[in-house]
Design a protein around this motif. Structure first.
Motif, short mmCIF file in Angstrom:
data_model
loop_
_atom_site.label_atom_id
_atom_site.label_comp_id
_atom_site.label_asym_id
_atom_site.label_seq_id
_atom_site.Cartn_x
_atom_site.Cartn_y
_atom_site.Cartn_z
N CYS A 1 -60.26 20.58 -41.29
CA CYS A 1 -59.57 20.88 -40.03
C CYS A 1 -58.66 22.09 -40.24
N ALA A 2 -57.87 22.04 -41.31
CA ALA A 2 -56.96 23.15 -41.60
C ALA A 2 -57.73 24.46 -41.75
N ARG A 3 -58.91 24.36 -42.34
CA ARG A 3 -59.70 25.57 -42.60
C ARG A 3 -60.13 26.27 -41.31
N ILE A 4 -60.43 25.50 -40.28
CA ILE A 4 -60.87 26.13 -39.02
C ILE A 4 -59.72 26.24 -38.02
N GLY A 5 -58.52 25.86 -38.43
CA GLY A 5 -57.36 25.98 -37.53
C GLY A 5 -57.26 24.87 -36.52
N ALA A 6 -58.01 23.77 -36.73
CA ALA A 6 -57.86 22.59 -35.85
C ALA A 6 -56.68 21.77 -36.36
N THR A 7 -55.93 21.18 -35.44
CA THR A 7 -54.75 20.40 -35.80
C THR A 7 -55.16 18.95 -36.01
N HIS A 8 -54.95 18.42 -37.23
CA HIS A 8 -55.38 17.03 -37.43
C HIS A 8 -54.26 16.05 -37.11
N SER A 9 -54.68 14.86 -36.74
CA SER A 9 -53.72 13.78 -36.57
C SER A 9 -54.34 12.56 -37.24
N VAL A 10 -53.79 12.22 -38.40
CA VAL A 10 -54.34 11.10 -39.16
C VAL A 10 -53.65 9.83 -38.71
N VAL A 11 -54.46 8.80 -38.46
CA VAL A 11 -53.92 7.49 -38.10
C VAL A 11 -54.28 6.52 -39.22
N PHE A 12 -53.27 5.84 -39.73
CA PHE A 12 -53.46 4.90 -40.83
C PHE A 12 -54.50 3.84 -40.45
N GLY A 13 -55.38 3.53 -41.39
CA GLY A 13 -56.48 2.59 -41.16
C GLY A 13 -56.06 1.18 -40.81
N GLY A 14 -54.77 0.88 -40.88
CA GLY A 14 -54.29 -0.46 -40.53
C GLY A 14 -53.82 -0.56 -39.08
N PHE A 15 -53.83 0.56 -38.37
CA PHE A 15 -53.41 0.50 -36.97
C PHE A 15 -54.54 -0.03 -36.08
N SER A 16 -54.14 -0.66 -34.98
CA SER A 16 -55.09 -1.31 -34.09
C SER A 16 -55.78 -0.31 -33.16
N ALA A 17 -56.80 -0.81 -32.45
CA ALA A 17 -57.53 0.00 -31.47
C ALA A 17 -56.57 0.54 -30.40
N LYS A 18 -55.64 -0.29 -29.98
CA LYS A 18 -54.68 0.11 -28.95
C LYS A 18 -53.83 1.29 -29.44
N SER A 19 -53.32 1.19 -30.67
CA SER A 19 -52.52 2.28 -31.24
C SER A 19 -53.35 3.55 -31.34
N LEU A 20 -54.59 3.38 -31.74
CA LEU A 20 -55.49 4.52 -31.89
C LEU A 20 -55.70 5.19 -30.53
N GLN A 21 -55.98 4.38 -29.53
CA GLN A 21 -56.22 4.90 -28.18
C GLN A 21 -55.00 5.69 -27.68
N GLU A 22 -53.81 5.13 -27.88
CA GLU A 22 -52.59 5.81 -27.43
C GLU A 22 -52.43 7.17 -28.09
N ARG A 23 -52.75 7.22 -29.39
CA ARG A 23 -52.60 8.49 -30.13
C ARG A 23 -53.66 9.50 -29.71
N ILE A 24 -54.88 9.03 -29.47
CA ILE A 24 -55.96 9.93 -29.01
C ILE A 24 -55.54 10.56 -27.67
N ILE A 25 -55.03 9.74 -26.78
CA ILE A 25 -54.65 10.24 -25.45
C ILE A 25 -53.47 11.20 -25.57
N ASP A 26 -52.45 10.82 -26.33
CA ASP A 26 -51.26 11.66 -26.43
C ASP A 26 -51.60 13.02 -27.04
N ALA A 27 -52.46 13.01 -28.07
CA ALA A 27 -52.81 14.27 -28.74
C ALA A 27 -53.88 15.05 -27.97
N GLY A 28 -54.58 14.41 -27.06
CA GLY A 28 -55.69 15.07 -26.36
C GLY A 28 -56.78 15.48 -27.35
N ALA A 29 -57.09 14.58 -28.29
CA ALA A 29 -58.04 14.90 -29.36
C ALA A 29 -59.45 15.08 -28.81
N VAL A 30 -60.22 16.00 -29.45
CA VAL A 30 -61.59 16.24 -29.01
C VAL A 30 -62.60 15.50 -29.87
#
Ligand code: 6R9
Length: 667
Positions: free
Chosen positions: A165-194
């Motif tokens: 991601c860093a190599r192509i200038g994309a901004t990464h957002s890593v979510v710890f593997g212990g977080f739930s689907a709901k937490s993941l969804q919230e972060r995807i929406i907030d970051a507007g991830a593609v």
């Protein structure tokens, strides 16, 4: 800045702690920062020429495709900018930089899987992997400025995904593997991830745990239309659901992609990553870091705090889902050209001697872990001599580190004696997601150590303790930890919420200082810092940050059952702090077996809403919560109840004193 202040017992213990462990003469002689005089000279260089010193370090330690001419831009305080007109690429600074030098064939990563299988990659091989993955990302239409969510286990592939991601200038957002689907969804929406980069499963302690299924669940919750691609690493042989047109395995995505990829040069302020962390209100904050300043500090602290030498085998046990795994796994060790161990599993599998056995096996020289891990391994070693560190040959070790929470002097002494053989300095590194890297820490070849103290600020970091109006307070008195001047690796903003950034970290009354959110005290004799814990509504459970409001919101979102909830922390021998939830149900107050069963139901609900790390240890039921006549929950009182203390506070304003007896009972 509400609720608890520095606990007085912690302050007392720093005042009575008088054991001092100076570095040996040989350690001082061999170290990069050699002796206190050199440390002081480094600090003075910043005092004399703050910007000039940062500029010199940035030029010496990073490769710039376009040199910067401005060091610090203060035009829109507190939105500071560093090296603003310079350009660089983070991945090029971690990989390309070493290829074509003698380091290219050096092992970059020694990966040990959960089952003990070991894989090694050299810098040259890692560059090829990262480049090929970067090309695969580009082929999916992912480009500079896009946000990519990474939900991966600890693997070489996890580091590769971040670097790509860093190599192509994309901004990464890593979510710890212990977080739930709901937490993941919230972060995807907030970051507007593609895109999401994930694995079919992860292996932890011999168990295969799903990741892709959780991604599917998150994407199915709605609001994630920005996600066009899901890339899936097949960590295990078990099949997982794949959605045609959206999901691709790594093998499919990498097929035919070149192992050469020109790094995309970005401005120094380009967001390298967003990492979500808990704050005092319900919603996690997307802490945004900039490429240039962050990388500079990751690089420098490897040299200064860990004294990284060419032959070191560095091992940071943190997961890439946390800031420690970003700075001291994915970026710092690579930027410094070091060899590091990446570990997939857990410290207790197949037995609680795993860490010690791995240190022996890989001849680790620098070992960096969290107090909570140390405390649990002490307990295990005391119960079973077979997993005691004395059973392993730990003579390769030369430096130990601690991070994530205060380390109690007893655990410090055990770590020093049984792991460090009384010869290894312990660097107790205080820092935060927001600081990007260490800010207050001993230097192994300079600072005399005091158990339980993170000692002194790094050169360039103007840490201080002030009162609520930002005035300096004398040593020996507890107060609020601030950093007075900006520094390159500081948080730039909260993703999408600049107002919250200003309010959370630069409150007006604090004279423009950065507010860390922790209480601290400096010792009267040496001026050493001791962190006394959060002064906001953030808990630290096993070194993981959780907002009390976040857990309260999760509890009350169980609308069929819960009427009201209040969450506080209480001290815990193993996890540092434990979560204690006080709950009022919509039905009558349960007792006995029924109370236990409902408490478990609520724990599982919280695990589903946030993640298993947020499960309350204690759940207590009352007909009501203790409130003042104006309706405010008396959190101070709840904290006493959680600790099992006798109530000495003034409860004359309490509306309903009878609930106190109910809330004293744990289920
Ligand atoms: C790196 C990291 C930050 C909070 C921080 C403080 C606590 C971290 C500490 C420490 C005492 C240390 N903390 N290191 N407290 N001594 N050496 O942990 O980042 O997850 O953002 O947590 O952790 O309370 O404010 P993060």
């Amino acid at each position: 800045m509400s609720s608890s202040t520095a606990s007085s017992s912690a302050i007392e213990s720093v005042l009575v702690e008088n054991r001092v462990f100076p570095p040996s003469a040989a350690t001082v002689k061999a170290a990069r920062v050699s002796g206190m005089a050199q440390y002081q000279a480094m600090c003075e260089a910043f005092d004399k020429d703050f910007e000039g010193t940062w500029a010199r370090l940035a030029r010496e330690n990073l490769v710039w495709s376009k040199p910067f001419t401005k060091t610090l831009s203060q035009g829109s305080k507190p939105f500071y900018k560093w090296f603003e007109d310079g350009e660089l690429n983070a991945s090029a600074n971690c990989l390309d930089k070493h290829v074509g030098t003698p380091i290219e064939n050096k092992t970059a990563i020694i990966f040990e899987a959960d089952d003990g299988a070991v894989t090694k990659v050299s810098y040259k091989e890692l560059l090829a992997k990262v480049s090929q993955f970067a090309n695969a990302l580009k082929a999916q239409g992912i480009k500079k400025g896009d946000r990519v969510l990474i939900y991966m286990p600890m693997t070489i592939e996890g580091v590769v995904a971040m670097q790509a991601c860093a190599r192509i200038g994309a901004t990464h957002s890593v979510v710890f593997g212990g977080f739930s689907a709901k937490s993941l969804q919230e972060r995807i929406i907030d970051a507007g991830a593609v895109a999401v980069i994930t694995a079919n499963y992860q292996m932890r302690g011999g168990r295969e745990l799903p990741l892709k299924a959780i991604v599917d669940e998150a994407l199915g919750m709605g609001g994630c239309d920005s996600i066009k691609t899901v890339l899936v690493y097949q960590r295990t042989a078990t099949a997982c659901n794949m959605v045609a047109g959206r999901d691709k395995t790594f093998t499919e995505a990498l097929a035919g992609q070149s192992t050469v990829c020109k790094p995309e040069q970005v401005g120094a302020e380009h967001p390298l990553f967003i990492l979500y962390t808990s704050g005092s209100t319900g919603k996690p904050k997307g802490v945004q870091h900039a490429t240039g300043g962050y990388l500079l500090w990751a690089r420098l602290t490897m040299d200064w705090t860990f004294d990284l030498q060419p032959n070191d085998i560095f091992w940071c046990t943190a997961d890439i889902g946390w800031i420690t795994g970003h700075t001291y796994v994915a970026y710092g060790p690579l930027a410094a050209g070091g060899t590091q161990i990446v570990f997939e599993g857990v410290p207790t599998y197949p037995n609680a001697g795993r860490f010690w056995q791995m240190i022996e096996k890989h001849k680790a020289t620098i070992f960096y872990t969290a107090p909570t891990a140390i405390r649990s391994l002490i307990k295990a070693a005391e119960a079973d001599e077979k997993v005691h560190p004395a059973r392993s040959n730990l003579s390769s070790l030369r430096i130990l580190g601690s991070v994530g929470e205060p380390i109690n002097p007893e655990a410090w002494m055990w770590y020093h004696k049984h792991v460090g053989g009384e010869r290894c300095p312990i660097v107790d590194t205080f820092w935060q997601t927001e600081t990007g890297g260490h800010v207050i820490t001993p230097l192994p070849g300079a600072t005399p150590l005091v158990p339980g103290s993170c000692t002194l600020p790094l050169p360039g970091i103007s840490a201080a303790i002030v009162d609520e109006m930002g005035n300096d307070i004398p040593n020996g008195t507890g107060g609020i930890l601030v950093i007075k001047k900006p520094w390159p690796s500081m948080i730039r903003t909260i993703w999408g919420d600049p107002e919250r950034f200003k309010k959370s970290y630069f409150p007006e009354e604090l004279k423009g200082y950065y507010l860390a959110g922790d209480g601290a005290v400096r010792s009267a004799d040496r001026g050493y810092f001791r962190i006394t814990g959060r002064i906001d509504d953030v808990l630290n459970v096993s070194g993981h940050r959780l907002g009390t409001m976040e857990i309260e919101s999760a509890l009350v979102s169980k609308t069929d059952l819960v009427a009201e909830a209040a969450v506080v922390g209480r001290p815990d021998d193993l996890t540092g702090e434990a979560i204690c939830a006080f709950v009022v149900l919509k039905r009558s107050r349960p007792t006995g077996e029924e109370a236990k069963q409902i408490a478990n139901e609520l724990r599982n609900w919280v695990a589903k809403e946030i993640g298993p790390i947020a499960k309350p240890k204690d759940i207590r039921f009352g007909d009501n919560l203790p409130k003042t006549r104006s309706g405010k929950i008396m959190r101070r009182l709840l904290r006493s109840l959680a600790k099992g203390e006798a109530i000495t506070q003034d409860i004359t304003t309490l509306e309903n004193p009878a609930v106190l007896d109910q809330l004293a009972q744990t289920n």
